[in-house]
Design an enzyme around this catalytic site. Structure first.
Site, short mmCIF file in Angstrom:
data_model
loop_
_atom_site.label_atom_id
_atom_site.label_comp_id
_atom_site.label_asym_id
_atom_site.label_seq_id
_atom_site.Cartn_x
_atom_site.Cartn_y
_atom_site.Cartn_z
N TRP B 346 0.49 1.89 -1.07
CA TRP B 346 0.37 2.04 -2.52
C TRP B 346 -0.44 0.92 -3.13
CZ3 TRP B 346 4.03 -0.58 -6.28
CH2 TRP B 346 4.58 -1.74 -5.72
N ASP B 347 -0.67 -0.13 -2.35
CA ASP B 347 -1.44 -1.28 -2.81
C ASP B 347 -2.71 -0.85 -3.53
OD1 ASP B 347 0.33 -1.89 -0.72
OD2 ASP B 347 -0.83 -3.63 -0.08
N GLU B 473 11.68 -4.15 -1.50
CA GLU B 473 12.24 -3.72 -0.21
C GLU B 473 13.47 -4.53 0.19
OE1 GLU B 473 8.86 -3.91 2.36
OE2 GLU B 473 8.05 -2.01 1.64
N LYS B 585 12.41 -8.97 -3.37
CA LYS B 585 11.26 -9.44 -2.61
C LYS B 585 10.04 -9.54 -3.51
CE LYS B 585 8.75 -7.88 1.55
NZ LYS B 585 8.45 -6.67 2.35
N GLN B 586 9.97 -8.67 -4.49
CA GLN B 586 8.75 -8.56 -5.27
C GLN B 586 9.02 -7.85 -6.59
OE1 GLN B 586 7.89 -5.73 -1.93
NE2 GLN B 586 6.26 -5.17 -3.33
#
Lengths: 757, 757
Positions: B346-347, B473, B585-586
């Site tokens: 998806w980046d 994640e 995580k993000q």
């Protein structure tokens, strides 16, 4: 009905019958394969296994995250000693090529052996009578005996084989069957004293040795004998004669996992000793052993022979499956097949242990002792999972390593900790054996209780447990699974209780345990605070317990749109799809209500049963027995009986389609529980035992015995309840919520069940 | 600052520099390895890759459930043409054995080539000047050129090699690096016309062919040439002379995946044509191509050369990484390394596409076209997942197959569907290219929108989406992930909008699409009902959006008790441990607020940022840029700058420790976004574009250009905002929530940011 029998031959059923007619003694197990063999192309899982004997195989991942097991333990298929080929005037006997009549086979629960016989007609039109009998000795655990008896007017040759060319069964299309076929390396084959065929193999990774020794005793001492295959992985002894012959094969299996003495020494010693004893004498010993077993453990069903057969089959197979040495346990398939790779699960404590606890407490203690023996591995696993204290019992294992590689339906099932503790606690309640608690129970209960403190936390004053999977594997990694939370509560509550009991009665023992596990006094306070404030998800509107925080928010599975051939769902739907719906594989909240019903209103129990029953597929064989038991509890008599029928016939009718991979041993345990805990409504609590019996209409009654705190009771249910105190002191017993004193015999009329059908 | 340069040699940094100095053109990529080689024992990932070229490897599981991918796609390392060994009077030149001075290397962003030079002193004390230059052509995508120039007073030998003995890099200890080293089988090596070395290989499973042809042009035509290795997987051309020499190596790579013409034909044709053109001429073409790129795509930073360098490095590498043929995309590591096996994520849509959309719309369209090209595979995957309609884009893939084998952090990320749709929608908003929507966009947006109807359901009148994983994640398989739900809402809302736009403006095209995907009118109604009633988890007390239904109920991660060397957490803690805590995580909810801020109160945006920032580890390289952008949005100027610094230096300083496996291309995109969407506050909505600019104190200003619906704008931010309409019609533009008309030039004073630091 003391036997399982069959007189028809169906190629497709053969692998199933290999499991049903399997013989074992808790150490050695052998599947019910035909001695004379099958045509090559037939599916057969020709298996011989030793409980607890294993090798390591690599655990495979394409994306491996931290803490995933690197290896798995797996039970190897051992060298095969089943084969005894028969040739009549040179023609090989086979039930699938030649003509035969009068075929029948039987497995005797009271005598502990299996028999198979038929009349064979050769191509030249001559007939022979063939009979095989076999037993795996309960008295000498390493011993397997097979006797071939042939009556024929002509030349008879019997080739008796022991074969080291063996491998495990694999199936690429079923995740429930393992991989890795080759676990053993053949090491040596030798002929000792010109009579004993001795084959030795080793496991590829761990270098454990296993040895099989074979000796033959023949009814005709003068006949010619050829023994071949020394230094090859397959040895053959050939006996040729005319007229009748009876050949008895004595096979002994020893392994090196837990014993120092070289395996071939032990094998030879055993085989030499035992082969002096005739099969008949061994059968007599076997019958005596079983007489004693049945004396305490039989569950009698009056008025329905088929059910009686199913129940006794279950009990017999439970006895055959149970490790009895304190270092082994009960595999998911016992020693009857290779499904789940010989692994032990929570099945033991929750589905099987209660039967042994009530009727064979010494076996129950050995099973629990096994859990104590793997504490160190469970400690290591807890560290891997990031816990500073406590233990994490492996979801599946043989020798203690966590062997589950798909953690959402494996390691995440923290409830195994609670289940193991539950086993110890129930055993204590049943027998009040404080020595056993001191030696084994307390450490396990303390250590498992501490783990909840590690994974739980307080939120709004309530103790929550997140990111776990409950018994239902169709719903993974959830918060506050009701089952897990009540088991955790019980675990911690009893850790505190045992702490105080030992402090009072065995202060020195307690000190030793606490020092060994470095537990602080403050942890007891933590446990009190946690269990007293345990959060139990409840739905106010439906008046049911929620399986977890969000289960009831999910969409309902479209059962109407799901054709029969899409079950079990796990073989036809992606786990993500399954997780998204209210659909469950097996009893979860309903199981919790069975195990820990204290203080629950009947209405909640019934509502919960009603709700979850609708969304349960029973895709697991651990489900129908629990629903049956709880149907009894709820007064759903018809349902209770239907679930019981599903339970008792599950393997006999191969209703799950995979009995070929081994019997569903937890379900066999569930059969026993269905009668005792289901129909008779037996429960054990801190306050004592209770019954809430009823009797299915089709039966005239049922009866079982049980041990309770130094006593033995006989419970008989017909049109009334009869409880007899066979041994021990007077006791109080609750029947239908009313307390009675039992001095010698109580007769209580059955309360018409509050039928809710 | 138009270059990256280095003049120090550090063995440990070499593999990192191989990624930093990688050259590519979106088709062919080559890591910045030393032509003359390293000592054997050095870690080096000598890689050459073709975007979209792949083979299949087996996906490994010990417990494989239904629908788990059987195979994975993986990008092979191709035959190596980098090597040019140099011998001076027989002594092999190496920077690690001999003595050298004046070492330096550079990568030129404006000229599109890399250079490396040094002065070498032989053991006999003589000196030589060595220079290598190399380029991967943007004009001829198959072409790689390497020039070795040696000045030495003595015998010089250059051995130029093309080597088919190649394998992929593996690392057992890092789950982010793949397995399976051997993907290619060498097929043939031949010398064509006594001048062209041609090596051919095939992928083991799929039989795709790849061919490399090499030709040399030497400054001294008369010198001796030995070419060896025909019929071996390694061919060598040797040039020996005395005095100075310049040897230019022309290498062409072709693959058979998407082309019919035999690879060796094409390679020979290209190499023959291109080797007539000198390196200088190629470099001129390269510069022209890049001039055009920078003209539209440069982001200028005034007053900070280091940042300027970092920004241009990022933009240059983005250009190098992007597939430009509509059949390929941008791998997580571009063509600079093997991390994530060459997979697209998806980046692209969320982190990279916006940059191309604004400055190189034709590249953006090619990237989106790729997503349309894999619709059929996405349809198949949706069926595997049990959906009757719609598509499920693969979480990671090259040619379209789902390649994630750990579904909780893979397939479960349904948001990829929303992300892809978001890419198309944003592109439409930016350029209003209805043709593109007709040909590609509408089908993708419709199909992804339908999938939400499949996985969502109504509960208490709200549309819920269960059992998905959001961008974070460290929290897997949750219900109502806020990010997923808002993206799904946007996806469906726009499916409905596009449906009506096409119905109005392109009824025939719409009819065709609807017929092709068999969509019913009623589905549009379903979508309306779903997006209007989308449930968005919100915490009343904290006034923040909940990451999912239960995230805020979890215990807080013990950050104080977590030492630095335990990051990234995924390499040191079991996922179950991580899942149990509030630790992310993000950017997840914060990312949702960036992408879709419509109607949100500033207070909620700020509270949400404040809350999640505290529990975010930024263990993913997709995090700091988003936090930086949203820090700008919240008026946290210092934070915004700090996050930007982390972003812009991530690979240059190897802050994640794994730049050796390739550049973090999403983060490079994030660098561009940080300036345009962060500092300048650019947003595009249905209502038009808006800016909310501020300028970091350390800078004197910054500038960029962008295309918007047929116009080109220049945006310059110094002590005031200057917007120039370079091309196209007058437009309305919103600055700090105030509407302006832009005819040719607007100057607006910077509002002192409402500083919230």
């Amino acid at each position: 009905m003391w036997k399982l029998e069959s007189s028809s031959l169906d190629v497709n059923v053969l692998p199933v019958e290999e499991s049903l007619y399997a013989l074992a003694n808790g150490y050695l197990g052998i599947r019910g394969c035909f001695e004379e063999g099958y045509p090559q192309e037939y599916t057969s899982i020709r298996g011989t296994y030793i409980n607890g004997f294993y090798d390591l195989i690599e655990a495979k991942y394409s994306e491996k995250l931290f803490g995933f097991p690197e290896v798995q333990e797996k039970m190897p298929n051992l060298m095969d000693a089943q084969t005894m080929e028969i040739y009549l005037d040179g023609e090989r006997v086979s039930l699938f090529n030649g003509c035969h009549t009068d075929y029948k086979r039987a497995l005797y629960f009271d005598k502990g052996y299996a028999e198979r016989s038929f009349v064979y007609r050769t191509q030249k039109g001559k007939t022979a009578t063939v009979r095989f009998r076999r037993m795996v000795s309960f008295q000498v655990k390493e011993l397997l005996l097979i006797e071939a008896e042939v009556q024929y007017d002509g030349e008879i040759r019997i080739r008796s084989i022991v074969d080291g060319n063996v491998s495990n069964y694999t199936d690429d299309f079923d995740p429930r069957v393992g991989e890795h076929a080759q676990l053993l390396d053949w090491k040596s084959s030798s002929l000792v004293d010109e009579a004993y065929m001795v084959l030795k193999a080793r496991t590829k990774k761990l270098d454990f040795e296993v040895c099989c020794g074979v000796y033959h005793r023949c009814s005709k001492p003068e006949i010619s004998v050829v023994i071949g295959g020394e230094h090859e992985p397959r040895m053959t002894a050939e006996y040729a004669t005319s007229g009748n012959i009876t050949l008895t094969k004595y096979a002994a299996y020893c392994d090196s996992r837990c014993q120092q003495e070289p395996v071939e020494h032990r094998v030879l010693k055993i085989i030499k000793e035992q082969s002096y004893i005739s099969l008949e004498d061994h059968l007599t010993d076997q019958r005596k052993y079983l007489e004693n077993f049945w004396k305490h453990s039989d569950i009698q069903i009056f008025g329905d022979d088929l059910i009686q057969q199913g129940v006794r089959f279950s009990l017999f197979q439970l006895l055959q499956s149970a490790g009895k040495d304190g270092l082994t346990n009960i595999a998911a398939k016992g020693l009857t097949g290779e499904g789940y790779e010989g692994h032990y699960f929570w099945d033991t404590e929750i589905y099987i242990l209660p039967f042994f606890q009530l009727t064979q407490p010494q076996i129950a203690e050995k099973l629990l002792t096994y859990r104590h023996s793997i504490l160190d591995q469970a400690r290591n696993e807890a560290r891997t999972l990031g816990h500073r204290r406590g233990v994490k019992y492996p979801w599946r294992t043989i020798a203690g390593r966590e062997c589950s590689t798909f953690f959402p339906a494996g390691s995440a099932q923290y409830h195994i900790n609670g289940d193991v503790a539950y086993g110890f606690i129930q055993h204590y309640l049943q027998h009040k054996n404080l020595d056993f608690i001191c030696h084994y129970g307390a450490e396990v209960v303390f250590e498992t209780a501490r783990t909840w403190l590690e994974i739980g936390h307080f939120s709004n004053g309530k103790f929550m447990i997140h990111s776990v999977t409950g018994p239902d594997e169709y719903t993974c990694i959830v918060n506050n699974n009701y089952y897990t939370n009540v088991m955790a509560r019980y675990n911690m509550e009893w850790a505190v209780k045992l702490y105080h009991i030992l402090k009072e009665e065995r202060p020195e023992a307690l000190k030793g345990i606490i020092q060994r596990i470095q537990m602080q006094e403050s942890e007891i306070d933590e446990m009190i605070s946690a269990y007293k404030n345990m959060y139990l998800p409840y739905d106010e509107q439906r008046k049911i317990h929620k399986q977890d925080d969000t289960f009831l928010d999910k969409a309902l599975w479209d059962f109407e749109g799901t054709p029969e051939d899409k079950y079990p769902l796990l073989l036809h739907y992606h786990p993500l799809t399954i997780y998204r719906y209210q659909v469950i594989k097996q009893a979860d909240t309903v199981l919790a209500h069975f195990l820990l019903e204290d203080d629950l209103e009947d209405e909640i129990i019934r509502n919960t049963f009603d709700y979850y029953e609708k969304v349960t597929t029973h895709d697991s064989s651990l489900s129908s027995c629990i629903y049956g038991i709880m149907a009894s509890r709820c007064g759903y008599c018809e349902k209770a009986y239907d679930y019981f029928m599903e339970t008792v016939r599950l393997d006999l009718d191969n209703t799950h389609g995979n009995t070929k991979d081994g019997l569903h041993v937890a379900n066999l345990g569930g059969t026993a529980l269905s009668v005792i805990f289901g129909f008779a409504g037996y429960r054990i609590k801190d306050t004592g035992i209770s019954l809430r019996p009823w009797c299915p209409e089709n039966w005239s009654g049922y009866e079982f015995k049980l041990f309770y705190r130094g006593r033995q009771l006989r419970v008989n249910v017909t049109d009334h309840l009869e409880i007899e105190l066979l041994e021990g002191e007077r006791l109080e017993i609750k029947v239908y919520d009313k307390q009675y004193g039992l001095d010698s015999l109580l007769k209580i009329p059955l309360e018409g069940m509050k039928r809710n059908d």
